[in-house]
Design a protein around this motif. Sequence first.
Motif, PDB file in Angstrom:
ATOM      1  N   CYS A  46       0.805  -1.450   0.021  1.00  0.00           N
ATOM      2  CA  CYS A  46      -0.100  -0.099   0.047  1.00  0.00           C
ATOM      3  C   CYS A  46       0.733   1.209  -0.043  1.00  0.00           C
ATOM      4  N   GLY A  47       1.931   1.396   1.050  1.00  0.00           N
ATOM      5  CA  GLY A  47       2.770   2.401   0.846  1.00  0.00           C
ATOM      6  C   GLY A  47       3.325   2.584  -0.396  1.00  0.00           C
ATOM      7  N   ASN A  48       3.858   1.587  -0.799  1.00  0.00           N
ATOM      8  CA  ASN A  48       4.854   1.554  -2.366  1.00  0.00           C
ATOM      9  C   ASN A  48       3.784   2.281  -3.372  1.00  0.00           C
ATOM     10  N   ALA A  49       2.579   1.949  -3.328  1.00  0.00           N
ATOM     11  CA  ALA A  49       1.597   2.483  -4.407  1.00  0.00           C
ATOM     12  C   ALA A  49       1.261   4.000  -3.932  1.00  0.00           C
ATOM     13  N   GLY A  50       1.725   4.448  -2.956  1.00  0.00           N
ATOM     14  CA  GLY A  50       1.284   5.696  -2.566  1.00  0.00           C
ATOM     15  C   GLY A  50      -0.226   5.675  -1.993  1.00  0.00           C
ATOM     16  N   LYS A  51      -0.738   4.886  -1.542  1.00  0.00           N
ATOM     17  CA  LYS A  51      -1.898   4.682  -1.055  1.00  0.00           C
ATOM     18  C   LYS A  51      -2.094   4.516   0.487  1.00  0.00           C
ATOM     19  N   LEU A  52      -3.139   5.097   1.045  1.00  0.00           N
ATOM     20  CA  LEU A  52      -3.242   4.817   2.487  1.00  0.00           C
ATOM     21  C   LEU A  52      -3.876   3.404   2.569  1.00  0.00           C
ATOM     22  N   SER A  53      -3.465   2.560   3.323  1.00  0.00           N
ATOM     23  CA  SER A  53      -3.906   1.067   3.449  1.00  0.00           C
ATOM     24  C   SER A  53      -5.420   1.291   4.142  1.00  0.00           C
TER      25      SER A  53
END
Length: 187
Positions: free
Chosen positions: A152-159
């Motif tokens: 999630c972090g790698n995709a720039g998204k809040l999990s």
Amino acid sequence: MKPYSMISITLFSLLLLTLPLHLAGALVSVRETCKAAKKVVSNINYKFCVSTLCENSTLAFLVANDTRVFANISATAATTHAHNVIISIQDLLRTSPDPVTKSVLMHCNGSYNYVASSWDKAVIAINKKNDDVAKISLSEGMTSVISCETQCGNAGKLSPLIEMNIVSAKLVTLTYAILEVAEKNKY
């Protein structure tokens, strides 16, 4: 009323009267186990421990009054939680229009399938008193939980799974600590 009916009623009444005594003894054991687990891993939340062990216990487990049983209860709760996370992920996949989020959720779905399998193996190992295998299985599953959160972090998204991932970590940490207590108590 037939004599055997009276005997059955009397025995059942005695059981009901003594049940609170058995439960109180088990709760003391739950509390003692949680205190001992907190000594092993200081960041264990005592209330979470007591709640987990009591809420996931059946009467048979409560009466057993055995530290190893509490490790089983905690590991089983972790496995059940992992299966519930998979269901949540599948629900999120059906409702998420964002392709990046879907990709992350697909990764997490695979991760949690591995988590559930690993923690199922941990429960079996605990039952067989094979603590080394149980700990490895718990650790391997936790690595997959971390992989889900990292994705999630790698995709720039809040999990969307952060709270569930935190509970997974708490349950595994608790199980590991209780296993350590069981080893010290020689089961």
